[in-house]
Each structure stands twice: as structure tokens, then as C-alpha cells.
Write a protein that holds these residues in place. Structure first.
Motif, PDB file in Angstrom:
ATOM      1  N   VAL A  38      32.381  -8.345  -4.729  1.00 16.45           N
ATOM      2  CA  VAL A  38      33.268  -9.473  -5.014  1.00 16.45           C
ATOM      3  C   VAL A  38      33.358 -10.411  -3.816  1.00 16.45           C
ATOM      4  O   VAL A  38      33.441 -11.633  -3.965  1.00 16.45           O
ATOM      5  N   VAL A  39      33.326  -9.853  -2.616  1.00 23.20           N
ATOM      6  CA  VAL A  39      33.511 -10.658  -1.403  1.00 23.20           C
ATOM      7  C   VAL A  39      32.219 -10.849  -0.621  1.00 23.20           C
ATOM      8  O   VAL A  39      32.207 -11.510   0.411  1.00 23.20           O
ATOM      9  N   SER A  40      31.122 -10.276  -1.109  1.00 20.68           N
ATOM     10  CA  SER A  40      29.843 -10.382  -0.405  1.00 20.68           C
ATOM     11  C   SER A  40      29.324 -11.815  -0.416  1.00 20.68           C
ATOM     12  O   SER A  40      29.605 -12.596  -1.319  1.00 20.68           O
ATOM     13  N   GLU A  41      28.563 -12.151   0.606  1.00 21.30           N
ATOM     14  CA  GLU A  41      27.938 -13.464   0.679  1.00 21.30           C
ATOM     15  C   GLU A  41      26.640 -13.513  -0.122  1.00 21.30           C
ATOM     16  O   GLU A  41      26.120 -14.582  -0.420  1.00 21.30           O
ATOM     17  N   ALA A  42      26.097 -12.343  -0.459  1.00 16.18           N
ATOM     18  CA  ALA A  42      24.821 -12.268  -1.185  1.00 16.18           C
ATOM     19  C   ALA A  42      25.085 -12.315  -2.693  1.00 16.18           C
ATOM     20  O   ALA A  42      25.637 -11.380  -3.267  1.00 16.18           O
ATOM     21  N   TRP A  43      24.683 -13.406  -3.330  1.00 15.02           N
ATOM     22  CA  TRP A  43      24.975 -13.610  -4.750  1.00 15.02           C
ATOM     23  C   TRP A  43      24.171 -12.693  -5.666  1.00 15.02           C
ATOM     24  O   TRP A  43      24.519 -12.514  -6.834  1.00 15.02           O
ATOM     25  N   MET A  44      23.110 -12.107  -5.167  1.00 16.03           N
ATOM     26  CA  MET A  44      22.279 -11.247  -6.007  1.00 16.03           C
ATOM     27  C   MET A  44      22.732  -9.791  -5.998  1.00 16.03           C
ATOM     28  O   MET A  44      22.272  -9.001  -6.819  1.00 16.03           O
ATOM     29  N   ASP A  45      23.614  -9.418  -5.087  1.00 11.58           N
ATOM     30  CA  ASP A  45      24.056  -8.019  -5.003  1.00 11.58           C
ATOM     31  C   ASP A  45      24.581  -7.459  -6.324  1.00 11.58           C
ATOM     32  O   ASP A  45      24.258  -6.318  -6.684  1.00 11.58           O
ATOM     33  N   PRO A  46      25.414  -8.204  -7.071  1.00  8.40           N
ATOM     34  CA  PRO A  46      25.930  -7.655  -8.339  1.00  8.40           C
ATOM     35  C   PRO A  46      24.843  -7.283  -9.345  1.00  8.40           C
ATOM     36  O   PRO A  46      25.093  -6.474 -10.243  1.00  8.40           O
ATOM     37  N   PHE A  47      23.630  -7.865  -9.191  1.00  6.07           N
ATOM     38  CA  PHE A  47      22.550  -7.556 -10.126  1.00  6.07           C
ATOM     39  C   PHE A  47      21.848  -6.239  -9.778  1.00  6.07           C
ATOM     40  O   PHE A  47      21.036  -5.746 -10.569  1.00  6.07           O
ATOM     41  N   TYR A  48      22.164  -5.686  -8.628  1.00  9.16           N
ATOM     42  CA  TYR A  48      21.588  -4.403  -8.234  1.00  9.16           C
ATOM     43  C   TYR A  48      22.604  -3.263  -8.333  1.00  9.16           C
ATOM     44  O   TYR A  48      22.236  -2.099  -8.196  1.00  9.16           O
ATOM     45  N   ASN A  49      23.848  -3.607  -8.547  1.00 15.98           N
ATOM     46  CA  ASN A  49      24.919  -2.607  -8.540  1.00 15.98           C
ATOM     47  C   ASN A  49      25.645  -2.579  -9.875  1.00 15.98           C
ATOM     48  O   ASN A  49      25.535  -3.509 -10.682  1.00 15.98           O
ATOM     49  N   ILE A  78      36.286 -17.321  -4.005  1.00 15.49           N
ATOM     50  CA  ILE A  78      35.908 -18.506  -3.219  1.00 15.49           C
ATOM     51  C   ILE A  78      36.899 -19.643  -3.443  1.00 15.49           C
ATOM     52  O   ILE A  78      37.355 -20.296  -2.497  1.00 15.49           O
ATOM     53  N   LEU A  79      37.253 -19.883  -4.707  1.00 18.14           N
ATOM     54  CA  LEU A  79      38.187 -20.970  -5.024  1.00 18.14           C
ATOM     55  C   LEU A  79      39.585 -20.701  -4.473  1.00 18.14           C
ATOM     56  O   LEU A  79      40.380 -21.629  -4.309  1.00 18.14           O
TER      57      LEU A  79
END
Length: 704
Positions: A38-49, A78-79
Motif C-alpha cells: 500500500v505504501v511502496s513506491e514500486a507500482w508493480m509490487d501488488p502484481f507479484y503479491n 498518495i492523495l
């Protein structure tokens, strides 16, 4: 038409608005607060987890793959200025629910029109509107709307609806039929990335097309009399069904590959009926659970956030009275089949009834334990989309009973329907308060599932948080009575007994937890703390080392191991343990405080001064650490620096300030020869504790 949309917006918002002032509760903690994606800077992480932040192909993964839902949480984060603010997340959920209700109204209009209901002298009754207002306020949606985790179901439902709308457009369109079909399939895949059951839209589209096909041809293509034209349309329909079937297989296979070709592993306690070894018990209990799901739609009085662990006892005998409830399901099915087959009934109503029943059943199939067991007994979130079918059934029934606007029955029916909306709205409003805090939520679960060990366990946690120790102890013990193998409850009970200095009993429960689950690092660590308190240092060290064997990077355990080494006068080992703690968790307050205090007490003042800047970088506003730093500066005669940090520490302690804080500042002023200020500080310390010895002694010395 505009006034209908305004009514839908108001009804979908008002009953749930009281939850906006609430906290993150229950599963929100793991899915949002403790989820690095949720707080990671890497936008692709949720697609691996998975949904909880664990690698989706890991054996430990829950296999719930919902990356787009996680990305929606990240957008909220972010908002909100990179802050996890519950209000912002909950507002988003509420807006999504309202949007879903508006889109569902569109779908109901499509279904009514396709079925032909709007053409059969029922123009005065808008079945779609009646169904939508019922859906908008239904209490079973409270968990979905008020719990942030429920957003997965809402967004999946929105994608489901959009996919269906585009599929419907593909039926009418000649030029863009396959473009609409392809977009519908893509949206089905998107729905699946919000939550797994989104793929069921493809199954519903097939049912929908079959049901409305002949009625559609009859009404729209009366002039088509040539056989080859009729055949070409049939071939086109068959082609669409084949495309939908292939797309479903490909999406499911992709999902299987993403999961690492492994099924999720659930525990029998999560869904006892699915794991029952006796076939009779398994089948009959599962059917009884279907009945309970339907009962929650009809009369949503018994709502609970968790239905596992004995909440619904298994049906083991043919003499169990609950079997009668199963017959009610069959009776419901038989009556509807009879009505559909009755040639005297309105054809349009029959079509719409079939579509409503399909909308009730098809989205529920993934949770039905038919193809594979699921990780829950009943989950109210799962009923979000199926309830759309139920609401449509209710509206159809009303339209049949009150088809004549001039009759008294019509007026009575309208009054009854309005009363139902009011009752549902008030129940949703009441339930929304339960979802404001974990305390309210967990306490509400006791009234519905008193036999659920997990409910008892959660009540014990909130009771402990409120410092109601006797209640917490009672609930932990009741959880263990209901489920003796509940190792988490044994660990928490042992931990609570430790805080009450009941070390022998605490040792018993912690060892019980370890005997049930040997690779339980938290229980080993807590056992180590208890044994250290009992001066059994060698056993304590073994317990800590066992915890670190099962969880190598365990900062809290390393911190407590450092405390043990300090008790054993092994200062070098203690310093190494605290340094290791800080390397793993640079914001570990107690490790920093103990490390600096130890360096100070062992005469390593220069080393302490060197690490102070790093400590302040990590924890600039931690009062205990700043107080320790103030003491060091005082010892090296850096009076101004020491004064600054003492004052800052006292300010940060606020109502938790202790006499020693003022007394040490008094000692600083005493040595600095600011005797008036020293006297003031000693007196302030004595105001807090008139018997504080060092302040009394130093004040006496000051007056000599």
C-alpha cells in the motif's frame, strides 16, 4: 428519471455515513496498515503479491490476488499526503457503493426491457428502481461499505456490471459487436483483478443471452422470415458463447499460473463443514449454510464479522432440527420452477425471474464450496453482488402483487415496501456504528456467534487494550475452552498473565502454545521473557534462541535477548544484541534508549555521543530517548544542550512526566549553579511524588 437517481444517491449514502468517523478495523489492519504494497513506491509490487502483501507463489500465501484493489488503496494513500487516514479510505468506499447502485439501476432497466416486462402493461411499476433502492440500503452490505477491505467486492461488482452492459451492447450492435464483446471480456478480467469472483460475469452473460435470445428475436426481428437469416443469428449467438467460454478458461488458467499452480491452503477451523470427513455431515451442513446466507438477505438481523471456529456447529444427525431449514431452500426452488413452467404466468416476468435467480446464484458459486473449499463459513462481503439478484426477485414479487395502481392492495404494498426500506436503512445505520471501532465490532459478534472461539479471542484483545484485565483473561480462557488447540489464544493469555506477574501460569500457557505449534516465534520469545523474570536465565536464553531459529530477523526478540544479557552482566553481548535490533528496526525506541544508557553507564560516553545524531535522526521526538541523551550531555558538562533536551523530553512526556524527569533537570541546574531553577525543579518533582527521595535529598542540600 433524475429524481430516481437522486433517491438512489441519498439512500446508498445515508445508512452508512456514520461509519466515516471510524477507524481501520479487523482485516483492514493486515490489508492496509501492515501491507507494504500500500505504501511502496514500486507500482508493480501488488502484481507479484497477494492481497495481504505475501508473494503470491509462496506456500504461505492466501492466494487472494487483487492487485487493482491494492492500487486503489495506494491512490488513497498518495492523495492523503502519504498518510493512512481512515476517513479518506471510507469515503472512497461509500462513493464506490453509490456508483455501483447507479450502474445497477441501469442493469435492472436493461434486464426488464430485454425480458419484455416494460411492454406488458406494468409501466406504472418500475421494477428496476424498486430493486435498486432495496439494494442501496441492504444491511448485509454494511461490512462491504464500512470495512475498507470490502472495496474489493464493490470494485469487482462495478466491473462486473460494466462488463455485462457492454455484452448487452454486443447483442444489438452489428458493426461493433465483437469490439463490445472483447471489451466485455477485458472488463471481466479487470473485475477478476479486483476480486476473484468477478469472472462470474462471463457465466452470467451466457445465461442472459440464452434467456433473452428468443424473446429478443421475436420482438425485434418480426420481419425476418427467411430461414438462413434465423440460422445466421443462431450461429452468431453460438460464436459468442464459444468466445466467452474460451475467455473464461484462459482467465482461469492465467489465475492458476499466477498462483504458482498451487491451491490455497485453508485450515479446518476456518471452514469446518468443507473439511468434514463424513459425507452426510459435509453435504447437509453446507446446504444449511446456503440457507443462512439466504436468511441474511431476507432478514439481516444476525450479522457478524466472522463465522468460523464453531460459530455454526456441524449437523451430524438426521434428527437435527436445522435440517428442516434445508427443506425451505428446496421449497423456494420448487415454487419458482413451478411458477416459471406455468403457462398462464406472464412470459416477461418468467424471463426476468430466471435472470434474477441467475444473478443471485452465479456470482455466489465461487463461495459455494462446490469445486474447492473456501477459507470462510459465511462472509457477508461475498453477498454484495448476489444480493442484487435477491433484490430484483423481491421487486418482481411486489410488481406481481401490486400490478393494479387503483387497488387497495397496491397502496398497502407501497406502504409495506417503504416500511421495508426504512427498516433496512435503520438496521444499516445501526450496523455502521458497529464498524466504527474494533471494540464495537467484536462485542457485536458475541451476540451472534458466542460459540466462535475467534470472536472470544478478539473480544479479549480489545478488553486487554482497555485495561480490563479480568474480562480479557476470562475471554481468552473461554476461547481455549471452545477450541483447545487455539495456540494464538494460549500465547496471548500467557503474555497477559506475564504482565500480571503470574509467571507460573504464564509459563504453562506459553508452553502449551509451543506444544501445539512448535515454530511459533512469538510464544518462544514471550516464554523467554517469563523465564528471565523467574531468574531461569539459561532456559530463557534457549527460548530466545529458539524464537530466532524460527524467525531469524526478529528485532523484538533480539532486544529482549539484550536485556537478558544485561541481567547476566554480559554487557558486550547486550550491546551487540541491541545494535542488531537497531539494524533490523532503526526506529526501535527501547533498543536505542538501552544502548545509549548502557554506553553511558559503562563509561563509553564518547561512543554514546557519536551515535546520538543517528538516534535523533531516526527518533527525533521520542521522549525516553531524548531524556537519556539529556543525561549524557549533562554528564559531559554540555549544560545548554542538556537543558534543551531535558525540556524537550518533559514537553513530549506531557501527562506521563515522572518526578525523575524534573529531578534530573534540577540536578543539572544545581551543577550549573542556577540554584533558583534547581529548587523549582526539585519542588515540581515533589509535587508529583512527595516521597521522591532524590528530590528531597537534593533540595535539602540546596538549602544548606
Amino acid at each position: 428519471m433524475l429524481h430516481k437517481y437522486l433517491v438512489i444517491v441519498c439512500l446508498s449514502t445515508f445508512p452508512f455515513i456514520s461509519s466515516l468517523s471510524g477507524d481501520f478495523v479487523f482485516d483492514d489492519t493486515e490489508a492496509i496498515l501492515n501491507n507494504k504494497d500500500v505504501v511502496s513506491e514500486a507500482w508493480m509490487d501488488p502484481f507479484y503479491n497477494d492481497f495481504w502483501g505475501t508473494n503470491i507463489q509462496s506456500n504461505l500465501s492466501h492466494k487472494s490476488y487483487r492487485p487493482l484493489t491494492i492500487l486503489s488503496y495506494r491512490i488513497n494513500y498518495i492523495l492523503s499526503g502519504k498518510n493512512l487516514i481512515p476517513l479518506h479510505f471510507k469515503i472512497t468506499n461509500l462513493l464506490c457503493h453509490t456508483l455501483c447502485c447507479i450502474l445497477l439501476f441501469v442493469v435492472y432497466q436493461i434486464l426488464s426491457k430485454r425480458a419484455g416486462l416494460l411492454m406488458d402493461n406494468n409501466d406504472s411499476i418500475d421494477v428496476g428502481f424498486l430493486a435498486t433502492v432495496l439494494f442501496s440500503v441492504h444491511p448485509v452490505h454494511t461490512e462491504t461499505v464500512c470495512g475498507v477491505v470490502g472495496r474489493a467486492d464493490i470494485l469487482s461488482a462495478i466491473s462486473f456490471i460494466l462488463s455485462f452492459i457492454l455484452y448487452d451492447k454486443s447483442i444489438d450492435s452489428i458493426k461493433y459487436t465483437y469490439l463490445f464483446l472483447l471489451t466485455s471480456v477485458i472488463l471481466a478480467g479487470v473485475a477478476m483483478l479486483f476480486k476473484e469472483n468477478g469472472i462470474t460475469v462471463l457465466g452470467y452473460c451466457v445465461v442472459y443471452h440464452i434467456v433473452i435470445k428468443y424473446g429478443y428475436l421475436k420482438e425485434k426481428n418480426i420481419v425476418l422470415k427467411k430461414t438462413h437469416l434465423t440460422k445466421s443469428i443462431s450461429v452468431k449467438t453460438l460464436a459468442k458463447i464459444i468466445i466467452i467460454s474460451i475467455a473464461s478458461v484462459l482467465l482461469l488458467y492465467s489465475r492458476w499460473l499466477i498462483m504458482g499452480e498451487m491451491k490455497p491452503v485453508f485450515k479446518p477451523t476456518e471452514n469446518p463443514a468443507a473439511f468434514a470427513t463424513n459425507l452426510f455431515t459435509k453435504v447437509v451442513t453446507l446446504k444449511y449454510i446456503y440457507f443462512l446466507n439466504f436468511l441474511l438477505l431476507v432478514w439481516p438481523q444476525w450479522l457478524c464479522y466472522d463465522w468460523s471456529m464453531g460459530c455454526i456447529p456441524l449437523i451430524k444427525s438426521v434428527f437435527d432440527y436445522r435440517i428442516l431449514c434445508i427443506f425451505l431452500i428446496y421449497l423456494f426452488a420448487i415454487l419458482h420452477v413451478k411458477a416459471i413452467l406455468n403457462p398462464r404466468n406472464n412470459v416477461a416476468s418468467k424471463r426476468l425471474t430466471i435472470l434474477a435467480i441467475s444473478l443471485l446464484i452465479v456470482p455466489f458459486l465461487p463461495a459455494a464450496n462446490i469445486l474447492f473449499p473456501v477459507g470462510f463459513v459465511i462472509a457477508e462481503r461475498i453477498l454484495y453482488l448476489p444480493s442484487a439478484g435477491y433484490c430484483l426477485l423481491v421487486a418482481i414479487g411486489f410488481s406481481k402483487l401490486c400490478c393494479n395502481p387503483k387497488s387497495k392492495l397496491y397502496k398497502a404494498g407501497i406502504g409495506a415496501y417503504i416500511l421495508l426500506i426504512i427498516i433496512y436503512s435503520l438496521r444499516s445505520w445501526q450496523r455502521a456504528f458497529d464498524w466504527q471501532t474494533e471494540y464495537n465490532l467484536f462485542i457485536s459478534g458475541l451476540a451472534v456467534c458466542p460459540l466462535n472461539a475467534k470472536v472470544r479471542y478478539n473480544v479479549a484483545k480489545v478488553a486487554d487494550a482497555r485495561r480490563n484485565t479480568s474480562w480479557a483473561l476470562s475471554e481468552y480462557k473461554e476461547a481455549l475452552r471452545l477450541y483447545p488447540e487455539y495456540y494464538q489464544a494460549s500465547n496471548n493469555l500467557g503474555n497477559l498473565l506475564k504482565s500480571q506477574r503470574q509467571f507460573n501460569e504464564a509459563e504453562f500457557y506459553l508452553k502449551k502454545a509451543i506444544s501445539i505449534k512448535e515454530d511459533f516465534p512469538a510464544a518462544w520469545m514471550n516464554l523467554g521473557i517469563v523465564l528471565a523474570k523467574m531468574k531461569r536465565y539459561n532456559e530463557s536464553q534457549h527460548a530466545y534462541e529458539s524464537a530466532l531459529r524460527y524467525r531469524r530477523n526478529y528485532p523484538n526478540c533480539l532486544y529482549n535477548l539484550g536485556n537478558l544479557y544485561l541481567e547476566m552482566n554480559e554487557t558486550t553481548a547486550a550491546l551487540e544484541s541491541w545494535l542488531a535490533t537497531i539494524n533490523l528496526n532503526p526506529k526501535h525506541t527501547f533498543a536505542w534508549t538501552n544502548l545509549i544508557a548502557m554506553l553511558d553507564n559503562t563509561g563509553q560516553t564518547e561512543n554514546a555521543l557519536q551515535i546520538i545524531p543517528k538516534a535523533l535522526t531516526e527518533l527525533p521526538n521520542t521522549p525516553s530517548l531524548i531524556f537519556a541523551i539529556a543525561n549524557i550531555y549533562g554528564k559531559v558538562n554540555e549544560f545548554r544542550m542538556a537543558e534543551t533536551y531535558f525540556k524537550k523530553a518533559i514537553h513530549l512526556f506531557q501527562h506521563k512526566v515522572q518526578p525523575i524527569h524534573y529531578a534530573n533537570l534540577g540536578v543539572l541546574y544545581h551543577r550549573w549553579k542556577k540554584y533558583d531553577l534547581a529548587e523549582q525543579m526539585y519542588k515540581r518533582a515533589l509535587e508529583i511524588d512527595p516521597e521522591f527521595k532524590s528530590a528531597k535529598k537534593n533540595l535539602a542540600l540546596l538549602k544548606k
